[in-house]
Every structure is written in structure tokens, then in C-alpha cells.
Design a protein around this motif. Structure first.
Motif, mmCIF file in Angstrom:
data_model
loop_
_atom_site.group_PDB
_atom_site.id
_atom_site.type_symbol
_atom_site.label_atom_id
_atom_site.label_comp_id
_atom_site.label_asym_id
_atom_site.label_seq_id
_atom_site.Cartn_x
_atom_site.Cartn_y
_atom_site.Cartn_z
ATOM 1 N N ASN A 142 4.365 5.639 -5.456
ATOM 2 C CA ASN A 142 4.889 5.304 -6.779
ATOM 3 C C ASN A 142 3.778 5.409 -7.808
ATOM 4 O O ASN A 142 2.801 4.655 -7.766
ATOM 5 N N LYS A 143 3.930 6.321 -8.741
ATOM 6 C CA LYS A 143 2.897 6.571 -9.737
ATOM 7 C C LYS A 143 3.229 5.950 -11.100
ATOM 8 O O LYS A 143 2.860 6.479 -12.144
ATOM 9 N N LYS A 144 3.954 4.841 -11.083
ATOM 10 C CA LYS A 144 4.303 4.188 -12.349
ATOM 11 C C LYS A 144 3.051 3.708 -13.072
ATOM 12 O O LYS A 144 1.983 3.538 -12.480
ATOM 13 N N MET A 145 3.201 3.445 -14.355
ATOM 14 C CA MET A 145 2.089 2.921 -15.140
ATOM 15 C C MET A 145 1.632 1.584 -14.560
ATOM 16 O O MET A 145 2.446 0.781 -14.081
ATOM 17 N N LYS A 146 0.328 1.340 -14.606
ATOM 18 C CA LYS A 146 -0.239 0.136 -13.992
ATOM 19 C C LYS A 146 0.378 -1.134 -14.574
ATOM 20 O O LYS A 146 0.680 -2.071 -13.841
ATOM 21 N N LEU A 147 0.584 -1.167 -15.878
ATOM 22 C CA LEU A 147 1.126 -2.373 -16.507
ATOM 23 C C LEU A 147 2.511 -2.688 -15.958
ATOM 24 O O LEU A 147 2.815 -3.845 -15.633
ATOM 25 N N LYS A 148 3.338 -1.667 -15.823
ATOM 26 C CA LYS A 148 4.688 -1.875 -15.308
ATOM 27 C C LYS A 148 4.644 -2.352 -13.866
ATOM 28 O O LYS A 148 5.403 -3.258 -13.473
ATOM 29 N N LYS A 149 3.765 -1.763 -13.054
ATOM 30 C CA LYS A 149 3.647 -2.183 -11.667
ATOM 31 C C LYS A 149 3.170 -3.628 -11.571
ATOM 32 O O LYS A 149 3.648 -4.399 -10.735
ATOM 33 N N ASP A 150 2.235 -4.004 -12.439
ATOM 34 C CA ASP A 150 1.723 -5.378 -12.431
ATOM 35 C C ASP A 150 2.811 -6.380 -12.803
ATOM 36 O O ASP A 150 2.893 -7.466 -12.215
ATOM 37 N N GLU A 153 0.833 -1.208 0.000
ATOM 38 C CA GLU A 153 0.000 0.000 0.000
ATOM 39 C C GLU A 153 0.865 1.255 0.000
ATOM 40 O O GLU A 153 0.523 2.264 -0.608
ATOM 41 N N GLU A 209 2.035 1.858 -3.485
ATOM 42 C CA GLU A 209 0.950 2.415 -4.288
ATOM 43 C C GLU A 209 0.806 3.918 -4.073
ATOM 44 O O GLU A 209 0.560 4.680 -5.014
ATOM 45 N N ASN A 253 -1.140 -9.869 0.018
ATOM 46 C CA ASN A 253 -0.826 -9.538 -1.369
ATOM 47 C C ASN A 253 -0.184 -10.686 -2.137
ATOM 48 O O ASN A 253 -0.394 -10.809 -3.345
#
Length: 366
Positions: free
Chosen positions: A126-134, A120, A123, A165
Motif C-alpha cells: 500500500n503506497k498511500k500517503m504517510k499522513l493518511k496511513k498514520d 509490514e 506497508e 505495532n
């Protein structure tokens, strides 16, 4: 004798003191410790002989982060040279050391990875793109599942976060310690109540809410004796400077040197940790070690081990709750001297280096 490999920083003047101290403790017990130090960088291998064991200190092939094929090949050679029984990895150094050790040992080696940062919290900051975080999350999930025997969680909150998680039961709580640097040199302004923040200037740390709450409280209580100190740096630095530019009761110190931290905390009546979510904040341990009681939000892993009114005042990480906290600090300030004594007692009872090394070594050597 066992051979234990640790990948961290061989440094006793930072958070890495936990690994520095553990290495020396294990060597004193008659073990061989191979320590791969990222910082400081060792251009030549050094060997520290103990009465019973030894510490072999080296560094990666270059001073860059160990993520390349060159690093993997170098570590493979190191593995075959020393054939460790146990590997302990921190941060990026864990990936190569633990992964390759599991493969080359045919799964016979025991591996320990550290779970330093809550999901959390990542999250929020870190404002990275969702795809990269996934993708990064999936890679870490595979790493924990296939290569790690134990995932060390510095608090119960971290263990809960890890299990939620990653759907894994490999988490083991081992409380982070703090080196005892206490010198009892408090010189606090007697005409004010000094409340100090120290940490990253990031959203998860609750620093914006802290400032907003303090400004509201000061406006409603113009005879207040509270002074708010802020030290640290991070992505919110410019925004914070703008928020406090006209506030006489808020002082910003910027980033402190490691050698300045103890004096900063000792010159405070309270240290405040307003985090929205946090694992086991190091500044909390440093404060208690320095005889400084805490003002701490209910959403940190450290809060679980403290008692409200004993060594801390607890609150929720909201503007309204922080505002009420400042009122409580002034109304109950008579309790501060006793809370200061209790805070150091709690540090010695639960968060000393000696306790950490004793507890963790039992798990490592079994």
C-alpha cells in the motif's frame, strides 16, 4: 443459550467458510447465531432452525460497504432486537458491530475482532500517503484498545506483529482452517516437475523475485524439468506478463475461479509461497488439503507450523535462496510422494474446520 453475532460473509465456497462453519457449529450446540452477511446479500431475513439452536441471517441496509450513519442506525436497532452476548467481526463489518455493541451494552458484551493482515505487508503493498496511513493506524489502535476484548490472530507471527505495532496483549492465536474439498484426482504431467504459484500479484507475495530466480536457475540448468505455473491477478500483472513473455517454462493462467483452484493445485507437484511477509496464506492450507506439499518462505505465519523435509521445503524470500530451492526440488524429488501424504496429514491435524470450530467456540462460550 447464548446469542452470538457474526459479521462476515455467509458463504461456504470461499475463505468465509470459517464463519459459515462456526455459525452452524454454534447453532448445533444450542445457541442463537445472528449472522450479518455482506456477501452474499440477503434482501430478506432468513432463519435456519436447528435441533437445539438457530441461525438468523440478514444483510446490511444496502449492498455497499457498511460505513455510513444509516448502517450504524440500522445495526443499533438490530442490537436491541437480539441483544447478543458476543460479537465477532471481520474486515470492515467489525467497526460498526463491535463499536456500537460495546457502547450500547455499557461494555458488558464480549467482542472479537480479526487481525487478518500484517502491518509490514500493508506497508509493502500500500503506497498511500504517510499522513493518511498514520491516521488509519491511529484509528485502528483506538478501536482495538477501547472496543475489542480479544483480537484473533491466525498465527503466532500475526500475534507478534499485532503486539509489536499496537502494544496490546489482547491477541489470541486461533489457526485459520480450510474446508476439506479433497477428491484425489491428481493428473500431473509425468515428464515435468510442476511448481505452482497462486495468489495476489503484489510485492509482499515475492512474485517478482520468484520469476527472476527461476529465470536464472533455468539459464544455469538448461536440462531442468521444472515448469513454473502462475495464477492470480493484481497490481503487478502487466509487469509479470512482460517478464515471462519469452519464457517457455513459465505458464500464466490469470485469475482462477474458486471452483478451479483444487484442480490447479492437485495438478502440481509443489505449491510455492515466496512471500516476503504473510500471515497464514490460504493457498498453503488449500495445497496441503489437496495433498500437495509446499515450498514456503521462512517469513510467513504458516511456516512456524511446518517441518522442513516433512510436508515442505523452506527457504528465504530472496532470489539466491529461491534459486537454491529449485536445485533442491530436483535433487530431492524422490521425497515428493511422502511429502504429499504428510502435507494432508498436517492439514487434518492442525487446520481442519472441526478443529477450528471446537477451539474457537471454547473461547466464545466461556
Amino acid at each position: 443459550m447464548k446469542t452470538i453475532l457474526i459479521a462476515h460473509n455467509y458463504n461456504e465456497n470461499s475463505f468465509a467458510v470459517i464463519s459459515f462453519s462456526l455459525a452452524n457449529y454454534l447453532a448445533d450446540q444450542g445457541n442463537r447465531v445472528v449472522f450479518i452477511s455482506y456477501r452474499p446479500y440477503f434482501s430478506q431475513t432468513e432463519i435456519i432452525k436447528k435441533e437445539k439452536g438457530e441461525i438468523i441471517i440478514c444483510s446490511w441496509p444496502s449492498e455497499n460497504r457498511p460505513t455510513s450513519l444509516k448502517d450504524a442506525v440500522w445495526f443499533s436497532r438490530l442490537y436491541f432486537k437480539y441483544k447478543p452476548n458476543v460479537v465477532i467481526g471481520h474486515f470492515v463489518g467489525a467497526n460498526i458491530t463491535i463499536g456500537i455493541s460495546k457502547l450500547l451494552s455499557l461494555n458488558k458484551i464480549r467482542t472479537f475482532a480479526y487481525y487478518h493482515t500484517l502491518m509490514e505487508q500493508i506497508e509493502l503493498d500500500n503506497k498511500k500517503m504517510k499522513l493518511k496511513k498514520d491516521i488509519l493506524f491511529l484509528r485502528k489502535k483506538v478501536f482495538y484498545k477501547l472496543f475489542c476484548d480479544v483480537v484473533i490472530c491466525p498465527s503466532e507471527l500475526a500475534k507478534t506483529d499485532f503486539e509489536k505495532n499496537y502494544h496490546s496483549k489482547k491477541g489470541l492465536v486461533v489457526l485459520n482452517p480450510m474446508k476439506d474439498r479433497f477428491s484425489n484426482s491428481k493428473t500431473i504431467n509425468g515428464n515435468a516437475i510442476v511448481v505452482s504459484f497462486l495468489g495476489r500479484l503484489a510485492h509482499s507475495k515475492g512474485i517478482i523475485e520468484l520469476i527472476e530466480a527461476f529465470k536464472i536457475y533455468q539459464k544455469e540448468n538448461q536440462s531442468s524439468k521444472i515448469i513454473l505455473n502462475i495464477a492470480g491477478n493484481g497490481g503487478l500483472e502487466s509487469e509479470i506478463k512482460e517478464l515471462i513473455k519469452d519464457e517457455n517454462s513459465i505458464r500464466y493462467f490469470g485469475a482462477l475461479k474458486y471452483t478451479e483452484i483444487d484442480q490447479y493445485l492437485q495438478n502440481s507437484h509443489f505449491a510455492i509461497i515466496p512471500s516476503k511477509i504473510d500471515n497464514l496464506p490460504t493457498v498453503g492450507l488449500e495445497s496441503m488439503m489437496n495433498n500437495t506439499p509446499l515450498l514456503i518462505s521462512n517469513t510467513t505465519g504458516l511456516t512456524h507450523y511446518l517441518e522442513d523435509g516433512k510436508e515442505c521445503f523452506k527457504f528465504d524470500a530472496t532470489i539466491e535462496s529461491i534459486k537454491l530451492l529449485f536445485k533442491r526440488v530436483e535433487d530431492d524429488f524422490i521425497l515428493q510422494p511422502k511429502m504429499a501424504i504428510n502435507s494432508r496429514k498436517t492439514y487434518l491435524d492442525k487446520f481442519s474446520i472441526e478443529k477450528y470450530c471446537f477451539n474457537f467456540s471454547k473461547e466464545i462460550l466461556k
